[in-house]
Design an enzyme around this catalytic site. Structure first.
Site, PDB file in Angstrom:
ATOM      1  N   HIS A  38       0.841  -1.201   0.000  1.00 47.61           N
ATOM      2  CA  HIS A  38       0.000   0.000   0.000  1.00 47.61           C
ATOM      3  C   HIS A  38       0.874   1.249   0.000  1.00 47.61           C
ATOM      4  CE1 HIS A  38      -2.790   2.866   2.198  1.00 47.61           C
ATOM      5  NE2 HIS A  38      -3.534   2.468   1.188  1.00 47.61           N
ATOM      6  N   HIS A  80      -1.270  10.071  -3.539  1.00 41.91           N
ATOM      7  CA  HIS A  80      -2.569   9.646  -3.010  1.00 41.91           C
ATOM      8  C   HIS A  80      -3.624  10.737  -3.146  1.00 41.91           C
ATOM      9  CE1 HIS A  80      -5.605   9.158   0.203  1.00 41.91           C
ATOM     10  NE2 HIS A  80      -5.545   7.895  -0.150  1.00 41.91           N
TER      11      HIS A  80
HETATM   12  O1  G3P Z   1      -6.758   1.378  -2.729  1.00 45.26           O
HETATM   13  C1  G3P Z   1      -7.013   0.694  -1.540  1.00 45.26           C
HETATM   14  C2  G3P Z   1      -6.832   1.677  -0.489  1.00 45.26           C
HETATM   15  O2  G3P Z   1      -5.569   2.224  -0.716  1.00 45.26           O
HETATM   16  C3  G3P Z   1      -7.888   2.725  -0.570  1.00 45.26           C
HETATM   17  O3  G3P Z   1      -7.627   3.700   0.301  1.00 45.26           O
HETATM   18  O4  G3P Z   1      -7.270   6.049   0.606  1.00 45.26           O
HETATM   19  O5  G3P Z   1      -5.384   4.492   0.928  1.00 45.26           O
HETATM   20  O6  G3P Z   1      -6.212   4.997  -1.347  1.00 45.26           O
HETATM   21  P1  G3P Z   1      -6.560   4.857   0.082  1.00 45.26           P
HETATM   22 CA    CA Z   2      -5.207   3.413  -2.819  1.00 46.15          CA
END
Ligand code: G3P
Ligand code: CA
Length: 346
Positions: A38, A80
């Site tokens: 992530h 992000h």
């Molecule tokens: O894409 C999965 C997760 O990353 C969604 O949340 O806000 O971290 O992009 P975010």
């Molecule tokens: Ca994401």
């Protein structure tokens, strides 16, 4: 040698020494959940930097996740937020370039300008404080915002030199907002992915988005055959009392199965926490699997546990062994790979 180069050198040294190599069994479709890094190894390094991706790669991730927004000149950059002020020093370098809301938008800066920014740990812009105070300390490290193409070249290069096939798991951020601003982010992202060989569902690639209409458009109007994941928030399928509405959930999953290969739910949406504080799985994963949908849950953070699990090990065990997800997004690839080795079916 600056800090970024020192980090990369350290990573390469550790890779060469085999100290960071993926030591567990390899992913077997349908049994072992995939580990999606992530924002790279964001538990250890500022998110979405190429060094963060390289470290996650070396820790054994199956996929690296870039979130993607556009620059003023239409380049897909790995960030992000549509804003630059949460993870860069944009305020210091371009103090008079905010919009009327006081925010600095990536879409207002050329790629050359974005490349001048240093990336550091995420801050909460309301307080100016770090969101994760115990993560990477320095804001002096020479870390930059990569383009999507640069990230892919890094991963494909490492795949070549390390004989791996780690994939790209790209999230298209805020397509409706980009369209309001006169740009088409989905088209740009698909074009970059296609240029690097990611064109159909056999490619080591997923496209993810919270916007269902955009995913449907990608499948129909833009005619992409890539695997797609419908992201879902914490409140997915829940009624006003916070309880999952079974018929709503079944109807929504059936609708997703018409255009996507899986769902990416907030991990909290897959459980009900009972009066004793114990997390009890709901029926969403079973229903998704009945429809042939993969379930890749987010976000597994060792330093931000949900209140219903006392340890990270228990969190991973619950979702892998009890709930039976097919993959997870994590800020901590290394610990998560170790735990999946322990809990995933043989
Ligand atoms: O894409 C999965 C997760 O990353 C969604 O949340 O806000 O971290 O992009 P975010
Ligand atoms: Ca994401």
């Amino acid at each position: 040698m600056n800090c970024a180069h020192a980090l990369l050198a350290l990573t390469c040294t550790l890779i060469a020494a085999g100290l960071l190599a993926h030591t567990g069994a390899s992913y077997r479709a349908g049994t072992r959940p995939i580990v999606i890094a992530h924002r790279g190894a964001s538990g250890y390094l500022p998110e979405h930097t190429n060094v963060s991706a390289a470290v996650a790669f070396s820790m054994g991730a199956d996929f690296i996740e870039p979130d993607v927004v556009l620059s003023k000149d239409g380049t897909a950059v790995v960030l992000h937020d549509i804003h630059l002020d949460t993870v860069t020093n944009v305020k210091d370098l371009f103090p008079d370039r905010s919009r009327s809301d006081g925010r600095f938008y990536a879409l207002d800066f050329t790629l050359d300008e974005i490349k001048r920014l240093r990336v550091s740990e995420r801050i909460d812009v309301r307080t100016g404080k770090r969101v994760y105070p115990h993560r990477f300390p320095s804001d002096k490290a020479d870390l930059r915002v990569p383009t999507l193409a640069e990230l892919i070249e890094l991963i494909q290069g490492l795949n070549h030199s390390m004989h791996r096939s780690i994939g790209i798991y790209a999230e298209i951020k805020q397509p409706a907002w980009h369209r309001e601003q006169g740009t088409d982010i989905a088209k740009v992202v698909l074009s970059v992915l296609s240029r690097y060989g990611y064109r159909d569902r056999n490619s080591p690639c997923f496209v993810q988005c919270f916007d269902a209409a955009e995913l449907k458009r990608i499948r129909t109007e833009l005619k992409s055959d890539l695997r797609m994941i419908q992201l879902l928030g914490d409140d997915a399928w829940k009624n006003e009392s916070g309880v999952v509405d079974e018929s709503k959930m079944k109807a929504e999953l059936a609708a997703v199965a018409e255009y996507a290969q899986g769902i990416g739910p907030d991990l909290r949406s897959l459980v009900r926490v009972n009066t004793e504080g114990v997390a009890v799985p709901n029926s969403a994963v079973g229903e998704a699997h009945r429809l042939g949908l993969l379930v890749h849950a987010y976000t597994f953070r060792r330093d931000a546990l949900p209140e219903f699990t006392p340890t990270y090990e228990e969190l991973v065990r619950l979702y892998v062994q009890v709930i039976g997800i097919d993959g997870l997004f994590t800020d901590f690839t290394d610990t998560t790979v170790e735990l999946i080795d322990k809990f995933a079916p043989p």
